[in-house]
Motif scaffolding. Structure first.
Motif, PDB file in Angstrom:
ATOM      1  N   MET A 168     -16.358  -6.233  -5.126  1.00 57.82           N
ATOM      2  CA  MET A 168     -15.517  -6.889  -4.435  1.00 57.82           C
ATOM      3  C   MET A 168     -14.546  -6.106  -3.648  1.00 57.82           C
ATOM      4  N   ALA A 169     -13.906  -6.384  -2.573  1.00 57.37           N
ATOM      5  CA  ALA A 169     -12.808  -5.816  -2.227  1.00 57.37           C
ATOM      6  C   ALA A 169     -11.572  -5.698  -2.948  1.00 57.37           C
ATOM      7  N   PRO A 170     -10.863  -4.818  -3.108  1.00 59.73           N
ATOM      8  CA  PRO A 170      -9.403  -4.718  -4.002  1.00 59.73           C
ATOM      9  C   PRO A 170      -8.803  -5.943  -3.591  1.00 59.73           C
ATOM     10  N   ARG A 171      -7.615  -6.225  -4.339  1.00 64.85           N
ATOM     11  CA  ARG A 171      -6.723  -7.211  -4.005  1.00 64.85           C
ATOM     12  C   ARG A 171      -5.634  -6.455  -3.063  1.00 64.85           C
ATOM     13  N   PHE A 172      -5.352  -5.366  -3.588  1.00 67.70           N
ATOM     14  CA  PHE A 172      -4.384  -4.577  -2.607  1.00 67.70           C
ATOM     15  C   PHE A 172      -4.426  -3.124  -3.124  1.00 67.70           C
ATOM     16  N   ASP A 173      -4.776  -2.131  -1.996  1.00 65.83           N
ATOM     17  CA  ASP A 173      -4.866  -0.689  -2.622  1.00 65.83           C
ATOM     18  C   ASP A 173      -4.512  -0.072  -1.303  1.00 65.83           C
ATOM     19  N   PHE A 174      -3.402   0.677  -1.254  1.00 64.96           N
ATOM     20  CA  PHE A 174      -2.636   1.430  -0.178  1.00 64.96           C
ATOM     21  C   PHE A 174      -2.943   2.915  -0.478  1.00 64.96           C
ATOM     22  N   THR A 175      -3.547   3.525   0.376  1.00 63.47           N
ATOM     23  CA  THR A 175      -4.055   4.970   0.329  1.00 63.47           C
ATOM     24  C   THR A 175      -3.273   5.788   1.725  1.00 63.47           C
ATOM     25  N   ILE A 176      -2.697   6.679   1.283  1.00 60.78           N
ATOM     26  CA  ILE A 176      -2.160   7.542   2.297  1.00 60.78           C
ATOM     27  C   ILE A 176      -3.158   8.784   2.602  1.00 60.78           C
ATOM     28  N   SER A 177      -3.626   8.917   3.709  1.00 63.01           N
ATOM     29  CA  SER A 177      -4.458   9.738   3.982  1.00 63.01           C
ATOM     30  C   SER A 177      -4.145  11.099   4.821  1.00 63.01           C
ATOM     31  N   ALA A 178      -2.831  11.121   5.356  1.00 64.64           N
ATOM     32  CA  ALA A 178      -2.155  12.172   5.905  1.00 64.64           C
ATOM     33  C   ALA A 178      -0.631  12.028   6.223  1.00 64.64           C
ATOM     34  N   THR A 179      -0.161  13.029   5.863  1.00 65.47           N
ATOM     35  CA  THR A 179       1.544  13.064   6.219  1.00 65.47           C
ATOM     36  C   THR A 179       1.827  14.105   7.220  1.00 65.47           C
ATOM     37  N   ASP A 180       3.032  13.584   7.925  1.00 67.98           N
ATOM     38  CA  ASP A 180       3.531  14.964   8.761  1.00 67.98           C
ATOM     39  C   ASP A 180       4.873  14.828   8.787  1.00 67.98           C
ATOM     40  N   GLY A 181       5.733  15.533   8.104  1.00 70.11           N
ATOM     41  CA  GLY A 181       7.248  15.304   7.964  1.00 70.11           C
ATOM     42  C   GLY A 181       7.297  14.088   6.913  1.00 70.11           C
ATOM     43  N   LYS A 182       8.151  13.034   7.395  1.00 69.72           N
ATOM     44  CA  LYS A 182       8.353  11.764   6.736  1.00 69.72           C
ATOM     45  C   LYS A 182       7.364  10.749   7.207  1.00 69.72           C
ATOM     46  N   ALA A 183       6.687  11.055   8.187  1.00 70.22           N
ATOM     47  CA  ALA A 183       5.530  10.230   8.657  1.00 70.22           C
ATOM     48  C   ALA A 183       4.225  10.243   8.090  1.00 70.22           C
ATOM     49  N   ARG A 184       3.628   8.960   7.735  1.00 66.42           N
ATOM     50  CA  ARG A 184       2.386   8.609   6.737  1.00 66.42           C
ATOM     51  C   ARG A 184       1.545   8.153   7.714  1.00 66.42           C
ATOM     52  N   THR A 185       0.422   8.018   7.404  1.00 65.30           N
ATOM     53  CA  THR A 185      -0.804   7.226   7.929  1.00 65.30           C
ATOM     54  C   THR A 185      -1.735   7.000   6.753  1.00 65.30           C
ATOM     55  N   GLY A 186      -2.301   5.988   6.639  1.00 65.68           N
ATOM     56  CA  GLY A 186      -3.418   5.380   5.558  1.00 65.68           C
ATOM     57  C   GLY A 186      -3.952   4.162   5.868  1.00 65.68           C
ATOM     58  N   THR A 187      -4.340   3.567   4.870  1.00 67.19           N
ATOM     59  CA  THR A 187      -4.710   2.238   5.059  1.00 67.19           C
ATOM     60  C   THR A 187      -4.501   1.292   3.701  1.00 67.19           C
ATOM     61  N   ILE A 188      -4.237   0.037   4.035  1.00 72.90           N
ATOM     62  CA  ILE A 188      -4.214  -0.958   2.733  1.00 72.90           C
ATOM     63  C   ILE A 188      -5.266  -1.870   2.848  1.00 72.90           C
ATOM     64  N   ALA A 189      -6.349  -1.770   1.679  1.00 72.90           N
ATOM     65  CA  ALA A 189      -7.289  -2.284   1.456  1.00 72.90           C
ATOM     66  C   ALA A 189      -6.989  -3.899   0.771  1.00 72.90           C
ATOM     67  N   MET A 190      -7.339  -4.814   1.439  1.00 75.64           N
ATOM     68  CA  MET A 190      -7.498  -6.139   1.092  1.00 75.64           C
ATOM     69  C   MET A 190      -8.602  -7.065   1.071  1.00 75.64           C
ATOM     70  N   ARG A 191      -8.784  -8.181   0.468  1.00 74.89           N
ATOM     71  CA  ARG A 191     -10.140  -8.819   0.379  1.00 74.89           C
ATOM     72  C   ARG A 191     -10.437  -9.376   1.882  1.00 74.89           C
ATOM     73  N   ARG A 192      -9.450  -9.539   2.519  1.00 78.38           N
ATOM     74  CA  ARG A 192      -9.664 -10.129   3.987  1.00 78.38           C
ATOM     75  C   ARG A 192      -9.804  -8.828   4.947  1.00 78.38           C
TER      76      ARG A 192
END
Length: 378
Positions: free
Chosen positions: A1-25
Motif C-alpha cells: 500500500m502507498a504510504p500515507r505521507f512520505d516526503f523525500t528530498i532527492s537533490a538540493t542546490d543552495g537552499k533550493a530542493r527537489t523531491g517527491t511527496i508520496a501519498m495514497r492517491r
C-alpha cells in the motif's frame, strides 16, 4: 500500500530542493504548483486537462465549499474527488483567509470566527474543529490548520496576538485531525507559520508548530500586498526556521518570478489563482513575459502564444484566433487561454526541478528573469 505521507528530498542546490511527496492517491513532484479548484473546479478546464498539463495535486477551499454546495452534501455524494472527477491528491485551504477577506461583519474570538456569507448574508461560525471537520467531509488528502491572518501593515501588537492565537488554533486543529478516525489514517495535516514580516515572531511561530508536530509546514500571511521585495526578505529567513525534512508551502503565490525566487529560498509547494484568472481575462504567460491577447497588435498574428511552448493550445491555435475569441467573449477563449497558462506553470515547475537536480538553479533563475524581462536577481 502507498504510504500515507512520505516526503523525500532527492537533490538540493543552495537552499533550493527537489523531491517527491508520496501519498495514497499519487506522488507529488516538488517544487510543485497546485492549480486552484476553489469551488470544486479549476475554472474553465476539465480535470483531465489539468492533469495533462502536469499537475500532481490541486487545491480546494473549505470556506467556499462549506457555503456551496455544503460539505455534508459533498460527503454524501462520495467526497470531493468523486464529486469533481479528480482522482489525484487534493489540498484544502482551511478557510481562514477567505473568512477574513470576503465576509462582512466578521467577529473574532478565541473560539473562532462568526461571519456572514458573501453569497446570501447567512450567518456561520468557523473555528479549528469545524474547519477540520469540513476538510474531513470533503475527503482532503492534505488538511490545513485553521489560523488567523492579519495584514502585514498591522501593528506589532496585533501581529503578535494573531500569531499566538494561530498557534493555539494550530494545536486544536491537530487534535481535531487526530480524532478523525479513518480519514486521519490516510491524510496529512500542515501547520501554518504566521508572524507577518517579523523574524522573531516567525521564529516563535515555527517553534510552536514544531512542538505540536505536523506533516508539512506552510509560510502564511504573505502575498497580501506587501510587495515582492518584502516577501523575499521574509523568505530569506522564514523557510529556514521550519524543519528541513518536511515540505514547505508558500500559500497564495504567485507570479512566475515570485515562484522562481521562492524556490531559490527553499519553498517546495505553491498555489495561486493567477494562471486561471489571467486566462479568463485575456492574459497569457510566456517565457518572454505576460501578454494581453486583447491587444490590437495580435489581430493578424498567425504565431502561437509562446513559440517555446509545447502545449496543445500553442500547437493548435494562433494568437489571432485567440484574440478573436477573447474579444468576442467566446467561452472557448477563456478555456484555451487558461489551459495554456496551466501548462506554462507546470513546465516552469518541471524546469525548476531539473535545474535543481543538475545543480544549476542560479543559472536557470537568472536566465528566466532575463528572458522574462526582469533585472538579474529580482
Amino acid at each position: 500500500m502507498a504510504p500515507r505521507f512520505d516526503f523525500t528530498i532527492s537533490a538540493t542546490d543552495g537552499k533550493a530542493r527537489t523531491g517527491t511527496i508520496a501519498m495514497r492517491r499519487g506522488t507529488i513532484r516538488t517544487p510543485a504548483f497546485m492549480p486552484v479548484g476553489t469551488a470544486a473546479t479549476v475554472k474553465a478546464v476539465k480535470p483531465a486537462d489539468v492533469r495533462a498539463s502536469g499537475a500532481d495535486i490541486i487545491l480546494g477551499n473549505t470556506y467556499h465549499l462549506m457555503l456551496r454546495p455544503g460539505a455534508e452534501r459533498v460527503a454524501r455524494l462520495g467526497g470531493l474527488h468523486a464529486f469533481m472527477g479528480w482522482d489525484r491528491p487534493i489540498l484544502t485551504d482551511s478557510g481562514g483567509y477567505q473568512v477574513m477577506s470576503l465576509s462582512d461583519l466578521t467577529t473574532r474570538s478565541e473560539d473562532g470566527v462568526t461571519f456572514r456569507s458573501h453569497l446570501d448574508g447567512s450567518r456561520h461560525t468557523l473555528n479549528p474543529e469545524r474547519s477540520i471537520e469540513i476538510q474531513r467531509l470533503l475527503g482532503s488528502d492534505i488538511v490545513m490548520a485553521f489560523d488567523e491572518l492579519v495584514p502585514t501593515t498591522s501593528t506589532p501588537e496585533v501581529q503578535a496576538a494573531a500569531m499566538a492565537r494561530s498557534m493555539r488554533w494550530a494545536k486544536r486543529s491537530r487534535d481535531a485531525f487526530d480524532g478523525g478516525g479513518a480519514h486521519a489514517e490516510g491524510a496529512a495535516i500542515f501547520g501554518i507559520q504566521q508572524g507577518a514580516l517579523d523574524q522573531t515572531l516567525r521564529g516563535d511561530s515555527a517553534a510552536a508548530l514544531i512542538d505540536i508536530g505536523f506533516d508539512g509546514y506552510a509560510v502564511g500571511g504573505l502575498a497580501v500586498g506587501e510587495g515582492q521585495a518584502a516577501m523575499f526578505g521574509c523568505l530569506d529567513f522564514a523557510p529556514g526556521q521550519l524543519p528541513a525534512d518536511k515540505p514547505r508551502y508558500l500559500m497564495g503565490v504567485g507570479k512566475p518570478d515570485d515562484i522562481v525566487g521562492a524556490v531559490e529560498r527553499g519553498i517546495d509547494m505553491f498555489d495561486c489563482v493567477l494562471p486561471t484568472r489571467s486566462g479568463r481575462t485575456g492574459q497569457a504567460f510566456t517565457r518572454t513575459g505576460p501578454i494581453n491577447i486583447r491587444n490590437a497588435k495580435f489581430a493578424e498574428d498567425s504565431g502561437p502564444l509562446d513559440p517555446a511552448c509545447p502545449c496543445p493550445v500553442c500547437a493548435g491555435w494562433s494568437r489571432a484566433y485567440l484574440h478573436h475569441l477573447v474579444r468576442a467573449g467566446e467561452i472557448l477563449g477563456a478555456m484555451l487561454m487558461t489551459e495554456h497558462n496551466l501548462y506554462f506553470y507546470q513546465l516552469l515547475m518541471a524546469d525548476l526541478r531539473d535545474a535543481i537536480a543538475n545543480r544549476r538553479i542560479t543559472a536557470f533563475a537568472d536566465g528566466f528573469r532575463r528572458d522574462y524581462g526582469l533585472p538579474k536577481g529580482e
